[in-house]
Write an enzyme that holds these catalytic residues in place. Structure first.
Site, PDB file in Angstrom:
ATOM      1  N   GLU A  39       0.807  -1.222   0.000  1.00 33.03           N
ATOM      2  CA  GLU A  39       0.000   0.000   0.000  1.00 33.03           C
ATOM      3  C   GLU A  39       0.838   1.269   0.000  1.00 33.03           C
ATOM      4  OE1 GLU A  39      -3.588   1.859   2.757  1.00 33.03           O
ATOM      5  OE2 GLU A  39      -3.464  -0.300   2.428  1.00 33.03           O
ATOM      6  N   ASP A  49      -2.797  -3.167   3.343  1.00 34.21           N
ATOM      7  CA  ASP A  49      -3.410  -3.276   4.665  1.00 34.21           C
ATOM      8  C   ASP A  49      -4.659  -4.141   4.586  1.00 34.21           C
ATOM      9  OD1 ASP A  49      -1.457  -1.621   5.646  1.00 34.21           O
ATOM     10  OD2 ASP A  49      -2.711   0.181   5.653  1.00 34.21           O
ATOM     11  N   TYR A  91      -1.609  -2.771  13.664  1.00 35.06           N
ATOM     12  CA  TYR A  91      -2.444  -1.991  12.748  1.00 35.06           C
ATOM     13  C   TYR A  91      -3.452  -1.161  13.537  1.00 35.06           C
ATOM     14  CZ  TYR A  91      -5.076  -0.882   8.526  1.00 35.06           C
ATOM     15  OH  TYR A  91      -5.686  -0.214   7.498  1.00 35.06           O
TER      16      TYR A  91
END
Length: 685
Positions: free
Chosen positions: A9, A109, A320
């Site tokens: 990403e 992600d 995350y």
């Protein structure tokens, strides 16, 4: 030969993934400034290349001249937004590096946005066949161990449910945002006021409605005067304040009677009540919890917290951050993380040792879950070169992590009843008998002790004074950026990753202002006009209903086509009503828009001639500055920062007397400036 292309990403994530999978033996290169990494795994060539967030976005496929309009498609971001011109180099680089690739992996992600980013890169750059054959890496941290495990345990296919849910969200947001914004702007134009850019959205407008409702409550509130009678007592050289048992008096005569009978009388302890209770450790951080706590502790806006947390994640320091979970699975290896944290600082080492001495290593978890990621936790990696805001947020996350494993604290509350002249006053105390988890959370704990000496029934106390104070009832509190994000989460509108940006958009549109949020006249009028003629646009219930529909896509119970079709039908009905009243709506919006813009441009009085100092944009340089409304008779002018929203404060500088203004910047802390560049406060000594 089989060649694998791994799509990430962001550039920072690509570097981490390459370093982990190549075990330090990756060859780095660049194509048009885009980094990529080549290495071999089991003798097979692998290339890791990053995207730059969304490389493809939704755009109208023909000119937007009328509404409703639903002809949209995914196009390269640089064709839709000139600010995204750098994405062109990434698209071209991925296209070149994909040549000869036979296996494809999405390592973006693991959430709906990341899934859409990866899917669009594979579909529109590598081809439909690549999309069908691609596999998925799923990880919650960018540590080498987690990344290698994710590569070894590849998902056999892409997460199509997340991709569909993400694409649907983008489509619905485009349908709502573009059509409603176009309708409002065209209504103003129809009213003969020219073109103005107004904004509405599927989540943005209901959020503004919540803020407007609170603004109306505050404006409609009528304060009521009350009186309190306090007893100031001397205790062991300090002073303590006891409140009258009745609390507030709304009749002054009653309060004065209590004051009269209490003055000059001895004070005697009539009862002492002691209550002890256990205070459970906090639960692990979800993103919403972290945003709320960072605002309380540091004053960070939700968007700033989210951005800093993302930076810590990309540095492999935390898991995350865009998660709703309040749970920590044992698979993350609590002990190992704490041992690694203990090597970072003595404070962390002492906390780890104390927790290891407890009977059980078990977190106090909350109720909320997230199918994609656990709660936010530190990885144990050693932080390096952190900025001050990053250090603050990292320390908060680490201490919260330790705290959830701590023992409950034991708190003792005291309620002491003091009798004076037949009147009862209440003295309250609180102290921590056993710190438990509070020891780990340190200064971030909101609890404060109110220490009292040991008191017994019948004990006489020295009264310093009995005082009568007047007060007024207060309106409901204003939302702040963190509390409105929390409210959005509670009622189920927006997502964990978008709520903070939606609130920031309301600031940028000029609909709200201030850290204690005030709705501007423009924001009020937007909601007033829409509520009068098309209340569905402002409905939080309708928005929440579509959020549930998208959750159903994630669960495989709905399809993208079904939800998009229903959204179009609902929007057709709403816009049909809007068109019937667009002239009336346009007149009201135009009046509010021009009044709001004029008000925002006025920064204060000109110290030279008494005219209005206005924000002006130069026709030659297109830069903004402060000029006088009496130009050309008055040539007074001041420079302005070119980045951020300038807001008048209605205050003057205490040093030079020039007007003050506030500069709001997306994702950064607001700051105040004196407009006078020669103000002594700006002189470097």
């Amino acid at each position: 030969m089989v060649k694998t292309l791994i799509v990430c990403e962001k550039p920072a994530a690509a570097a981490k993934i390459a370093e982990a999978l190549a075990k330090g033996k990756a060859r780095s290169g660049q194509l048009n400034g885009v980094p990529y990494y080549d290495f071999e795994v089991d003798g097979r060539p692998v290339t890791v290349v990053p995207a730059l967030g969304h490389l493809f976005v939704l755009k109208n496929l023909r000119p937007l001249r009328e509404y409703p309009f639903y002809e949209v498609g995914w196009v390269p971001a640089y064709l839709a937004d000139r600010r995204a011109k750098r994405t062109k180099a990434f698209i071209e680089a991925i296209c070149e590096l994909a040549k000869g690739a036979t296996e494809f992996i999405s390592a973006c992600d693991y959430d709906v946005e990341g899934s859409v980013i990866g899917a669009n890169v594979l579909r529109y750059i590598c081809g439909e066949e690549a999309l069908k054959r691609a596999r998925r890496m799923k990880f919650s941290t960018l540590t080498a161990e987690d990344l290698r495990r994710a590569y070894e345990q590849l998902m056999p296919r892409l997460d199509y449910e997340q991709i569909e849910a993400g694409e649907t969200r983008h489509i619905l947001d485009w349908f709502w945002g573009m059509n409603l914004s176009l309708a409002m702007s065209m209504a103003v134009k129809l009213a003969g006021q020219g073109y103005v850019k107004l904004s509405a959205g599927r989540v943005q407008t209901p959020t503004l409605r919540i803020l407007v409702d609170r603004e109306r409550e505050i404006k409609a509130f009528r304060p009521e005067t009350f009186w309190v009678v306090d007893l100031v007592i001397k205790l062991d050289g300090a002073e303590a304040v006891a409140e009258h048992a009745s609390g507030r008096f709304f009749d002054r005569l009653d309060a004065e009677r209590v004051l009269s009978v209490s003055r000059g009388k001895p004070a005697r302890v009539s009862s002492v009540q002691v209550h002890r209770h256990r205070r459970s450790p906090p639960v692990p951080f979800s993103l919403g919890d972290l945003q709320l706590e960072a605002h309380r502790c540091f004053g960070f806006s939700p968007l700033r917290t989210q951005q800093i947390a993302q930076e810590l994640y990309l540095a492999a320091l935390i898991s995350y951050p865009r998660t709703d979970s309040q749970k920590l699975p044992p698979s993350i290896d609590y002990r190992r993380i704490m041992e690694q944290l203990g090597s970072i600082s003595e404070d962390y080492k002492k906390m780890a040792e104390e927790i290891f001495s407890l009977p059980e290593l078990k977190p106090n978890e909350g109720k909320k879950t997230d199918p994609a990621h656990p709660a936010i936790y530190p990885t144990g990696q050693r932080p390096e070169n952190l900025t001050a805001p990053q250090r603050k947020l990292y320390d908060l996350i680490v201490r919260r992590f330790f705290s959830v494993f701590g023992m409950p604290s034991l708190v003792e509350s005291l309620r002491v009843e003091v009798e004076v002249g037949g009147e009862k006053f209440i003295l309250r105390g609180r102290r921590v008998l056993e710190e438990g988890w509070l020891k780990f959370y340190g200064g971030y704990s909101p609890a404060e002790e109110i220490m009292l000496p040991e008191l017994r029934e019948g004990q006489l106390l020295e009264v310093k004074e009995v005082r009568l104070e007047e007060g007024q009832t207060q309106p409901p509190p204003r939302y702040n950026p963190a509390s409105i994000v929390k409210k959005m989460e509670e009622i189920g509108i927006g997502t964990k990753g978008t709520r903070a940006q939606i609130v920031q958009s309301l600031y940028e549109r000029g609909y709200i202002t201030g850290r204690q949020i005030t709705v501007t006249d423009l924001g009020m009028q937007v909601i007033d006009s829409l509520t009068e003629y098309c209340p569905e646009i402002t409905s939080e219930e309708l928005t929440a209903e579509f959020e549930r529909e998208m959750d159903a896509i994630l669960e495989g119970k709905r399809t993208k086509e079904e939800v998009a079709k229903r959204a179009r039908a609902e929007l057709d009905r709403i816009l049909s009503k809007f068109k019937q009243h667009q002239l009336e709506i346009g007149k009201k919006l135009a009046e509010a828009y021009h009044a709001a813009r004029l008000k925002q441009r006025k920064l204060g009085r000109c110290p030279s001639c008494g005219g209005d100092l206005m924000v002006v944009v130069s026709r030659a340089t297109h830069k903004r500055f402060v000029g006088c409304s009496n130009y050309p008779k008055c040539l007074n002018s001041f420079p302005l920062p070119q980045v951020g929203t300038i807001l008048p404060l209605g205050e003057t500088c205490k040093i030079c007397g020039a007007p003050m203004a506030q500069v709001d910047r997306t994702g950064s802390k607001s700051y105040r400036i004196c407009l006078n560049p020669k103000c002594p406060s700006k002189v470097v000594k």
